[in-house]
Structures are given as C-alpha cells and as structure tokens.
Design an enzyme around this catalytic site. Sequence first.
Site, mmCIF file in Angstrom:
data_model
loop_
_atom_site.group_PDB
_atom_site.id
_atom_site.type_symbol
_atom_site.label_atom_id
_atom_site.label_comp_id
_atom_site.label_asym_id
_atom_site.label_seq_id
_atom_site.Cartn_x
_atom_site.Cartn_y
_atom_site.Cartn_z
ATOM 1 C CG ASN A 7 -1.733 1.224 1.409
ATOM 2 O OD1 ASN A 7 -1.797 2.061 0.510
ATOM 3 N ND2 ASN A 7 -2.391 1.350 2.560
ATOM 4 C CE LYS A 9 -0.128 3.016 4.952
ATOM 5 N NZ LYS A 9 -0.117 3.099 6.394
ATOM 6 C CG HIS A 93 -5.857 1.721 5.314
ATOM 7 N ND1 HIS A 93 -5.372 2.658 6.199
ATOM 8 C CD2 HIS A 93 -4.850 0.823 5.119
ATOM 9 C CE1 HIS A 93 -4.125 2.320 6.521
ATOM 10 N NE2 HIS A 93 -3.788 1.219 5.875
ATOM 11 C CD GLU A 95 -2.936 5.248 6.946
ATOM 12 O OE1 GLU A 95 -2.891 5.241 5.702
ATOM 13 O OE2 GLU A 95 -2.072 4.689 7.658
ATOM 14 C CD GLU A 164 -3.327 -2.637 7.261
ATOM 15 O OE1 GLU A 164 -2.192 -2.833 6.822
ATOM 16 O OE2 GLU A 164 -3.989 -1.639 6.973
ATOM 17 N N GLY A 170 2.673 1.990 11.057
ATOM 18 C CA GLY A 170 3.657 3.071 10.989
ATOM 19 C C GLY A 170 4.354 3.357 12.310
ATOM 20 C CB SER A 206 5.297 -2.042 12.170
ATOM 21 O OG SER A 206 4.909 -0.716 12.506
HETATM 22 P P1 13P Z 1 3.098 0.287 7.702
HETATM 23 O O1 13P Z 1 3.633 -0.973 7.041
HETATM 24 O O2 13P Z 1 3.801 1.521 7.209
HETATM 25 O O3 13P Z 1 3.032 0.157 9.169
HETATM 26 O O4 13P Z 1 1.588 0.453 7.167
HETATM 27 C C1 13P Z 1 0.721 -0.618 7.233
HETATM 28 C C2 13P Z 1 -0.493 -0.273 6.471
HETATM 29 O O5 13P Z 1 -1.250 0.600 6.864
HETATM 30 C C3 13P Z 1 -0.733 -0.988 5.214
HETATM 31 O O6 13P Z 1 -2.005 -0.740 4.716
#
Ligand code: 13P
Length: 243
Positions: A7, A9, A93, A95, A164, A170, A206
């Site tokens: 992803n 983002k 997601h 976010e 997740e 992150g 992560s």
């Molecule tokens: P990270 O791998 O940066 O922690 O993000 C995970 C994520 O949100 C994947 O959709």
Amino acid sequence: MKYVFGNWKMYLDFEESVILAQALVEESFNKEKNEVAIFPSTLAAREVIMCLNGSRIAAGAQDVAWVSKGAYTGAVSAHMFKSAGCKYALVGHSERRYVFNESDDDVRKKIEACLDAGLIPVVCVGETQEDLNENKREYRLKKQLMKAFEGLQINGGKVMVAYEPVWAIGSGKPCGPDEADSVHGWIKLEVKQYLGQDIPVLYGGSVNPENVVSYAARDVIDGVLVGGASTKLESFVKLINYV
Ligand code: 13P
C-alpha cells in the site's frame, strides 16, 4: 501461496510511482510463488498498470466510492478502477476510518460496490490503542466484521480481510506473530459465520524485511499488507523474496 500487498498510501508522486513500478517489473524475484499486488495513488494507477502489463504483479485501488457513477466531485468509483485495470481495492483502511471519518456503514457500501464492479475488496479491520487499553479488541473487530459481512451476497466474487491493528501501523511496533496468529484464527471463524467460507486474512502494521517471515510462516496468516516498506525497491523486493 501467500499474498504480498504494498500500500503506497500518499507517499509517492506520479514519477516516483512509475519508476518504482518499472523497477519492480524488472526484478527477477519469484513472482510465481506468491500473489504480489501494489496499491498506488489514484493519479498514478493507470500508468502503473501499464508498467505492470504482462508481469504477474497486480494493482489495486487504495479506496473507492460507493456508487458507480454520478455527481460526486472528487470521487473515483470501483467501476472506474476496474475499467483502468485494477484487480483489488482496499476498503476501510484505518486511515480512511479515522482520518476521513468513514463509518462501518460506508465500508459496507464500498465492499458491495467493489463486488458489483468485479474488484476484490480487501477489507481492513483493526482495533485502536484505546480499544486495546479498554480490553475492547474483540468488540471492535466483531463490530467491523459484522457490519462488513453479515448478509453479504458474494455471488461468486471474492473478498479478503487485512487485520491491521491501528497501533501497529507506521509505529515500528508490530503485533507479535503469536498474537497476530490467534487474532487471525479468531477473525477467520467470525467471517465464516457470515460468509460460510474461509477467506484469506493478511496481517498489516510495521511489517518489514526483518519480521515478514515470522508472519508468513504461519498457516493462518495468508500474507502481508505492507505500507512504508513497500515504497522502496530494496525493501519491497526483500519482502517478496523472503515470503
Ligand atoms: P506500515 O507498514 O507503514 O506500518 O503500514 C501498514 C499499512 O497501513 C498498510 O495498509
């Protein structure tokens, strides 16, 4: 077969996305063994898909609108992503849920929109740190999964889940593999209640080249959804090769 999904983002601009997609296609990692997919920005999606053409790497949308067409300024529908060549779409997601205030009902409508359009929704679920502190992980996941899947008509389509935990995204503090293993088992049982079938459940939060094997080695973890580490060629290639 395991899934390795990246992803991107809002990390990469148009040029950076195309360069990374081209570089991935030229890598000689073992793409036959696993299903690899990348989720570029909407702006770069079509060009990235052109780069991936003829490779075994698939593309997906990071988000979709819940209607297929109409007066919805700024929105892009599941149908549009499908017609541009996407196979998957992330839905719900964290976010989107927590930064853009998407509700469980919004997520459900987006899952249905994906299935109508012929995209495979990757439904993201996960508890926050606050949920965890209040011992509400199961409560949160149960609610998200029930709203997403209860009474859902799949009609021969396919759906997937990504677990997740919001606190692991992150943060550099992933959910440990033993803990992830038991949550995945629990999620699979929950989803089976609603859909009557097993679906793939990926772990995200992560994940990096150093820890990916500890997840991928588990039978109940069908793959990984990677954020930051998927936006750099070296780390994403390592991730794919280690799985
Ligand atoms: P990270 O791998 O940066 O922690 O993000 C995970 C994520 O949100 C994947 O959709």
